[in-house]
Write an enzyme that holds these catalytic residues in place. Structure first.
Site, short mmCIF file in Angstrom:
data_model
loop_
_atom_site.label_atom_id
_atom_site.label_comp_id
_atom_site.label_asym_id
_atom_site.label_seq_id
_atom_site.Cartn_x
_atom_site.Cartn_y
_atom_site.Cartn_z
CB SER A 17 -0.98 0.00 1.17
OG SER A 17 -0.28 0.15 2.37
CE LYS A 33 -3.13 1.51 5.21
NZ LYS A 33 -3.06 0.98 3.87
#
Ligand code: ADP
Length: 795
Positions: free
Chosen positions: A693, A736
């Site tokens: 990611s 996140k």
């Protein structure tokens, strides 16, 4: 031949006998024996040729040659079967027995050598040669005589079969050669060995041979004696034990203790009858009880059997608690114990609703997945409380052996049932809620796969007959409500995962944490420490600071610990009498908890070239991740540092290749890779980082370094990159975004395909942060990079 009848003529008698050498004599082959000179022996003779030889000898001075056959079993020996050295003997007596055989008494006279066979029928007749016997007397012979006597004495002591008077009779013999013969005739030896003594013509040779044989025999006898002793000792020990045990039994009987075992067995029997076990178990225990009753008291095996019976009888075979299948109460209890977690609570309530309707708790097993401290265990506990069931927990972390779940067979020393059966005993009812904690931390090795055993436990088709190795009888687990927890799903064994219904619990936001602390954690800790709302006052601002500066977690476990810490200190102050009410404010917080432990990665203060901010997700929650890129002189190598995992390295490669393919459009000199190496570094090197990611963040940092365009400080991003510059979705979005919000980021770039996850983001956070959905790298760069002002120049 009968040795006991053998006797020896006295020396005088021997000397009286006149001996003259005869050249031809009849021969009598001996089976399994040797006749030495000076020896008087009775012989039973049955073979026709031998009888003929005796008869021939009787008419010819009664002399006959005795020589041994090499093999006793040969009936008609020829000359090769008979040793060529023998003894001439005189027939002393001859007696015909009724069965046709003849008994003779012979006396050995002197050694002879057979030179030739003159005839074979009707008896053997041989030609003889005299044997020269030397009989010197010197000190060597004397030494040999002494040594022989010494060994012979030892031999007679060890050999029970030789009578002790033989030794004294031997001691009177002076002639060394004769001594050797006499001793040899008393030994219990093989024919070959005796023959070798017969064939030794000098006194020295004869004594030496004899000595050697004696020593060997002594060794053998010594060994025999040792074996005998050992065997006897063992026999004595078992006999002694038996005797003592019998005595003990008698004593116990006198004292009335013998009935104790019977009473014990009787008590267990009546307990068994009360319990009404399933038939198979009942029969098994009855059998074991019978064994126990028959065992001698204090036998080690009795303890094992007793232990086993105790285990079986202690299990809740028929004990069931009554379920409370009332949705409203369940909902109230779940809300009482937990703040927030709406989706999760709803899912649990749905599950219970189905159970209420079907009146049975069957169906998929719930698996709560989330970081530590988000309330997985306490949710399971609440479910048990709502259902009015017993609750037990079993951590699978580190379990790597099937036997830990299923137990060891009783043949193992110290065997025990496996964890599942132990838990059932602990629960005390057959329908508890069992929480299998950390099923993602279970490992497999050569001792067997615990997940296979666990599958059987969890499978509703099979678990009504769960087999434990120790128990040996099936136990019904079908009424148990199993729940499981895990931190991550990808390490859960696949077949297990397939059987479970996953409920995800992501981390809490700061606001949620403050609420949890205010409503649950602080009141609980205060109560445990004997404090109340009046004696301990904690400002909201303090909770925010504890959350941000003293803990770094998705859950609230650390927060709970810090609050416990705080309460302890406050209690101390009150007990010491310094204060009545303790007020904790942001100012005096450090006095209680010490200096802050953490600083969150915050957004950069200026726009920088070659530095982009990514978002990472770890087991303990989300965090921000700086990615630094710098160009150094070289030949286009890609240098990666900061303890990056395989997947992360690959995504850096992909980013780099993509940029090279687009260099021209991006305004980068196409031959840059011939002049520079690109160094990518992700700080905080001690923490391992992995996953795809960070792809778009790496690509942004590289382009920034190559084009000299700074990255906007208020932008963070997450997404996987493909070789064609597409942005692929990622996991852990909520965590996140929470981390980005905490770090002061204003704009987050998120893969378009993650759109569906946006609804998980709490509204207050979504209001404060701009989320941009991106599909391609061009969009990312448009958002993240400060527009070009000056002409591009690299280096
Ligand atoms: P996990 O099993 O997920 O590691 P726990 O269930 O042990 O976490 O939770 C740790 C502590 O936090 C417990 O004391 C629990 O009661 C508390 N807790 C967690 N989430 C909540 C919540 N939503 N509301 C109230 N208390 C919570």
């Amino acid at each position: 031949m009968n040795m006991e009848v053998a006797s020896l003529l006295s020396q005088e008698e021997r000397e009286r006998t006149p001996v003259s050498f005869k050249e031809t004599l009849p021969l009598l082959p001996l089976r399994g024996m040797i006749v030495f000179p000076y020896m008087v022996v009775p012989l039973d003779v049955g073979r026709e040729k031998s009888i003929n030889a005796l008869e021939a000898a009787m008419v010819n001075e009664r002399l006959i040659v005795l020589a041994a056959q090499r093999q006793a079993k040969v009936n008609e020996p020829n000359q090769d079967d008979i040793y060529s050295v023998g003894t001439v003997a005189e027939i002393k007596q001859l007696l015909k027995l009724p069965d046709g055989t003849i008994r003779v008494l012979v006396e050995g006279l002197y050694r002879v050598r057979i030179v030739e066979y003159l005839q074979f029928d009707p008896y053997y007749s041989v030609r003889l040669a005299e044997v020269e016997e030397t009989n010197e007397k010197d000190s060597e012979i004397e030494a040999l005589v002494r040594s022989t006597l010494f060994h012979f004495e030892q031999y007679t002591k060890l050999n029970k079969k030789s009578p002790p008077e033989v030794l004294s009779s031997v001691l009177t013999i002076d002639d060394p050669a004769r001594l050797a013969d006499v001793i040899a005739s008393h030994l219990n030896l093989k024919v070959e060995e005796k023959q070798s003594i017969l064939e030794a013509f000098s006194a020295k040779e004869r004594l030496e041979t004899l000595c050697g044989i004696l020593m060997k025999e002594i060794d053998i006898l010594e060994l025999e004696r040792k074996i005998h002793l050992r065997v006897r000792k063992q026999m004595e020990k078992t006999q002694k034990e038996y005797y003592l045990r019998e005595q003990m039994k008698a004593i116990q009987k006198e004292l009335g203790e013998a009935d104790e075992r019977a009473a014990e067995v009787e008590e267990l029997r009546s307990k068994l009858a009360e319990l009404k076990l399933p038939q198979e178990a009942d029969e098994k225990v009855k059998k074991e009880l019978e064994r126990l009753a028959k065992m001698p008291p204090l036998a080690a095996e009795a303890v094992v059997v007793r232990n086993y019976i105790d285990w079986v009888l202690s299990l809740p075979w028929n004990t069931l608690t009554e379920d409370r299948l009332d949705l409203q109460t369940a909902e109230a209890i779940l809300n009482e114990d937990h703040f927030g977690l709406e989706k999760v609570k709803e899912r649990i309530l749905e599950y219970l609703a189905v159970c209420q309707l079907t009146k049975e708790l069957k169906g998929p097993i719930l698996c709560l997945i989330g970081p530590p401290g988000v309330g997985k265990t306490s949710l399971a506990k609440s479910v048990a409380r709502a259902l009015n069931r017993k609750f037990v927990r079993f951590s699978l972390g580190g379990v790597r052996d099937e036997a830990e779940i299923r137990g060891h067979r009783r043949t193992y020393v110290g065997a025990m049932p496996g964890k599942i059966i132990q838990i059932m005993k602990q629960a005390g009812s057959r329908n508890p809620v069992i929480l299998l904690d950390e099923i993602d931390k279970m490992s497999t090795d050569f001792r067997g796969d615990p997940s296979a055993a666990l599958l059987e436990v969890l499978d509703p088709e099979q678990n009504s007959n769960f087999g434990d190795h120790y128990l040996e009888i099936p136990f019904d687990l079908s009424k148990v409500l199993f729940m499981t927890t895990a931190n991550v799903w990808h390490t859960i064994p696949r077949p297990l995962l397939d059987r479970m219904e996953v409920i995800n619990l992501s981390g809490y936001t700061e606001v949620e944490k403050v609420e949890i602390a205010k409503r649950h954690l602080l009141p609980k800790q205060a109560k445990d420490h004997g404090l109340s709302r009046k004696t301990l006052v904690v400002a909201d601002e303090v909770l925010h600071r504890i959350i941000n500066e003293y803990t770094r977690e998705s859950g609230v476990r650390g927060l709970e610990r810090q609050l416990a810490n705080l309460c302890r200190k406050a209690t101390k102050e009150i007990v010491q009498g310094t204060k009545r009410t303790v007020r904790v404010t942001p100012k005096n917080l450090e006095k209680f908890l010490g200096a802050p432990k953490y600083r969150y990665n915050l957004a950069e203060t200026t726009d920088q070239i070659g530095l982009a901010t990514g978002l990472a997700w770890t087991e303990v929650g989300g965090d921000m991740l700086s990615i630094e890129v710098s160009l150094v002189k070289g030949k286009g190598a890609l240098i990666l540092t900061g303890k990056l995992g395989e997947v992360m390295r690959e995504s850096a490669q992909a980013a780099f290749s993509y940029i090279r393919s687009r260099a021209k459009e991006l305004g980068i000199e196409e031959d840059f890779h011939e002049r520079y190496d690109v160094h990518i570094h992700v700080p905080e090197g001690a923490i391992p980082k992995d996953g795809p990611s960070a792809g778009i963040t790496i690509a942004t940092a590289i382009v920034s370094a190559l084009t000299n365009r700074p990255v906007r400080k208020e932008v963070a991003m997450t997404g996987e990159i493909t070789l064609r510059g597409r942005v692929l979705p990622i996991g852990g979005l909520k965590e996140k975004v929470l981390a980005a919000h905490r770090g002061g980021i204003k704009k987050v770039l998120v893969p378009k395909e993650n759109k569906k996850d946006l609804e998980d983001i709490p509204a207050n956070i979504a209001a404060e942060i701009e989320i941009v959905l991106v599909e391609s790298m061009d969009e990312v760069w448009r958002e993240a990079l400060v527009p070009k002002i000056q002409a591009v120049s690299v280096g």
